[in-house]
Structure formats: structure tokens, C-alpha cells
Design a protein around this motif. Structure first.
Motif, mmCIF file in Angstrom:
data_model
loop_
_atom_site.group_PDB
_atom_site.id
_atom_site.type_symbol
_atom_site.label_atom_id
_atom_site.label_comp_id
_atom_site.label_asym_id
_atom_site.label_seq_id
_atom_site.Cartn_x
_atom_site.Cartn_y
_atom_site.Cartn_z
ATOM 1 N N UNK A 43 0.814 -1.212 0.000
ATOM 2 C CA UNK A 43 0.000 0.000 0.000
ATOM 3 C C UNK A 43 0.853 1.270 0.000
ATOM 4 N N UNK A 44 1.877 1.282 -0.808
ATOM 5 C CA UNK A 44 2.766 2.440 -0.824
ATOM 6 C C UNK A 44 2.121 3.648 -1.482
ATOM 7 N N UNK A 45 0.941 3.478 -2.053
ATOM 8 C CA UNK A 45 0.264 4.642 -2.635
ATOM 9 C C UNK A 45 -0.078 5.665 -1.567
ATOM 10 N N UNK A 46 -0.155 5.203 -0.325
ATOM 11 C CA UNK A 46 -0.456 6.140 0.743
ATOM 12 C C UNK A 46 0.812 6.708 1.363
ATOM 13 N N UNK A 47 1.954 6.076 1.116
ATOM 14 C CA UNK A 47 3.215 6.542 1.701
ATOM 15 C C UNK A 47 3.528 7.935 1.190
ATOM 16 N N UNK A 48 3.474 8.874 2.121
ATOM 17 C CA UNK A 48 3.747 10.279 1.823
ATOM 18 C C UNK A 48 2.808 10.863 0.768
ATOM 19 N N UNK A 49 1.804 10.166 0.356
ATOM 20 C CA UNK A 49 0.850 10.682 -0.615
ATOM 21 C C UNK A 49 1.447 10.993 -1.978
ATOM 22 N N UNK A 50 2.524 10.313 -2.353
ATOM 23 C CA UNK A 50 3.222 10.631 -3.606
ATOM 24 C C UNK A 50 2.349 10.432 -4.837
ATOM 25 N N UNK A 51 1.590 9.349 -4.850
ATOM 26 C CA UNK A 51 0.733 9.095 -6.016
ATOM 27 C C UNK A 51 -0.276 10.220 -6.186
ATOM 28 N N UNK A 52 -0.967 10.549 -5.103
ATOM 29 C CA UNK A 52 -1.984 11.588 -5.195
ATOM 30 C C UNK A 52 -1.366 12.950 -5.490
ATOM 31 N N UNK A 53 -0.210 13.229 -4.898
ATOM 32 C CA UNK A 53 0.455 14.516 -5.155
ATOM 33 C C UNK A 53 0.832 14.635 -6.625
ATOM 34 N N UNK A 54 1.362 13.566 -7.205
ATOM 35 C CA UNK A 54 1.739 13.595 -8.621
ATOM 36 C C UNK A 54 0.507 13.760 -9.504
ATOM 37 N N UNK A 55 -0.568 13.077 -9.159
ATOM 38 C CA UNK A 55 -1.805 13.187 -9.940
ATOM 39 C C UNK A 55 -2.384 14.602 -9.829
ATOM 40 N N UNK A 65 -0.706 17.320 -9.179
ATOM 41 C CA UNK A 65 0.203 18.218 -9.906
ATOM 42 C C UNK A 65 -0.083 18.173 -11.403
ATOM 43 N N UNK A 66 -0.289 16.982 -11.933
ATOM 44 C CA UNK A 66 -0.622 16.873 -13.359
ATOM 45 C C UNK A 66 -1.946 17.559 -13.669
ATOM 46 N N UNK A 67 -2.933 17.315 -12.841
ATOM 47 C CA UNK A 67 -4.250 17.935 -13.071
ATOM 48 C C UNK A 67 -4.122 19.457 -13.102
ATOM 49 N N UNK A 68 -3.420 20.011 -12.131
ATOM 50 C CA UNK A 68 -3.236 21.465 -12.082
ATOM 51 C C UNK A 68 -2.472 21.963 -13.301
ATOM 52 N N UNK A 69 -1.478 21.209 -13.716
ATOM 53 C CA UNK A 69 -0.690 21.602 -14.881
ATOM 54 C C UNK A 69 -1.552 21.580 -16.143
ATOM 55 N N UNK A 70 -2.331 20.529 -16.321
ATOM 56 C CA UNK A 70 -3.198 20.431 -17.498
ATOM 57 C C UNK A 70 -4.221 21.559 -17.532
ATOM 58 N N UNK A 124 -8.881 9.856 -12.933
ATOM 59 C CA UNK A 124 -9.849 10.155 -13.999
ATOM 60 C C UNK A 124 -10.017 11.661 -14.180
ATOM 61 N N UNK A 125 -9.972 12.402 -13.085
ATOM 62 C CA UNK A 125 -10.030 13.865 -13.170
ATOM 63 C C UNK A 125 -8.810 14.386 -13.928
ATOM 64 N N UNK A 126 -7.633 13.855 -13.606
ATOM 65 C CA UNK A 126 -6.402 14.260 -14.309
ATOM 66 C C UNK A 126 -6.480 13.883 -15.782
#
Length: 181
Positions: free
Chosen positions: A34-46, A48-53, A98-100
């Protein structure tokens, strides 16, 4: 422009290196749980992409267009991983991705692909999300045939990733591209 491209490439590389679930990693011993929750890296990257797009303006759009194949490939692979997370009851990463993905479609003007994602993005079931990826690949084959070769190169290399759902996503997209070629 240079900073936009570097930022986009960095976020994509971060996404490609984030392991998701131990259940999704079947080629590596002692893989993270469950490393997707570790430091929230997955969500932070997603995010960041959404904001960039959404907020990159003309410069951001050119950066995305310039890196279309790598961005779309990584979003597709992450779609596989996030659907894998839904099997463990975690739906939020898929919704955020999906939002990204929708923001990506709006940024580059791929409205048909956006409609496909809106219609079928959250449907679960192994065959359904694989079919979704096939529909996306079919849309790209029709709307952006010049991008297909580069996308296929990225996806071909992804067939060797340790994450099962990412390999399945890559294989689904590649098989659809072959069908359209």
C-alpha cells in the motif's frame, strides 16, 4: 517552455516510479505494501498533473503536446494500477486519476477520449477497464495516428514493469493499436 517541459517530465517520471500495491507487484520480492499512501506521492503527482493540465496555458499545452506519447502512456498505465486499487476498496485514487485524465483530454483537445472516460472510467471489473483502455487506444488511433508509434514504444517498455495491472493496461492498449494498424 523549458521549465514546463522539465516539470511535466519530472512528474511523469515520479508517477512511473511509484509502486502501488503488493498485490499488484508480482515480480519483485519484498515489494511495498500500500505504498500509494506513503507520503501521498501518487496523489500529489496526480494533483500536480491535473493542475498543470488545467492551468498551464498555451505554454503548458505546448509542453503536453510535445510530450503527448509519454504523458498518455503513463496515464494509461496508472489507469490500470488505480483500477487495481479499487479491488482493494480504494476508489479515491481512480477518481483523482480520472479527473487528471479528463483535464489532459481538455488540455490537448481530445474531447472524444474525454467522453469515453466520462462514460466508462469508473466501471469496475477486469474486462471493463481493459475494454476502456482499448477504447481509448482506438480513439487515439483515429484522432492522432502520428502519435501511435511513440506511444507503442513507451507501452512496449512498460510490459516489463513489475506491476501486473500496468502490464495488463499496456498490453490492452498495444493490442488495440495493432488492431487499428
Amino acid at each position: 517552455m523549458v521549465l514546463s517541459v522539465l516539470f511535466l517530465e519530472h512528474v511523469i517520471s515520479v508517477l512511473s516510479q511509484i509502486p502501488i500495491l503488493k498485490a499488484d507487484v508480482d515480480r519483485v520480492e519484498d515489494s511495498p505494501v500500500d505504498s500509494h499512501t506513503e507520503d501521498g506521492k501518487l496523489q500529489a503527482a496526480i494533483f500536480a498533473l491535473t493542475a498543470f493540465f488545467r492551468g498551464g496555458g498555451k505554454v503548458g499545452k505546448r509542453a503536453v503536446e510535445q510530450n503527448y506519447a509519454s504523458v498518455l502512456s503513463e496515464l494509461t498505465l496508472q489507469l490500470g494500477s488505480c483500477h487495481g486499487l479499487t479491488y482493494s476498496g480504494q476508489h479515491e485514487p481512480l477518481r483523482n486519476l480520472l479527473t487528471a485524465f479528463q483535464a489532459f483530454c481538455e488540455c490537448v483537445g481530445d474531447l472524444e477520449m474525454g467522453k469515453i472516460l466520462a462514460r466508462d472510467g469508473e466501471l469496475s471489473g477486469n474486462e471493463r477497464w481493459i475494454s476502456l483502455i482499448g477504447d481509448i487506444a482506438g480513439c487515439i488511433s483515429i484522432k492522432r495516428p502520428k502519435e501511435v508509434q511513440n506511444i507503442c514504444l513507451f507501452l512496449k517498455n512498460s510490459l516489463h514493469r513489475p506491476q501486473k495491472y500496468q502490464r495488463e493496461a499496456a498490453a490492452a492498449a498495444l493490442s488495440e493499436f495493432v488492431r487499428y494498424r
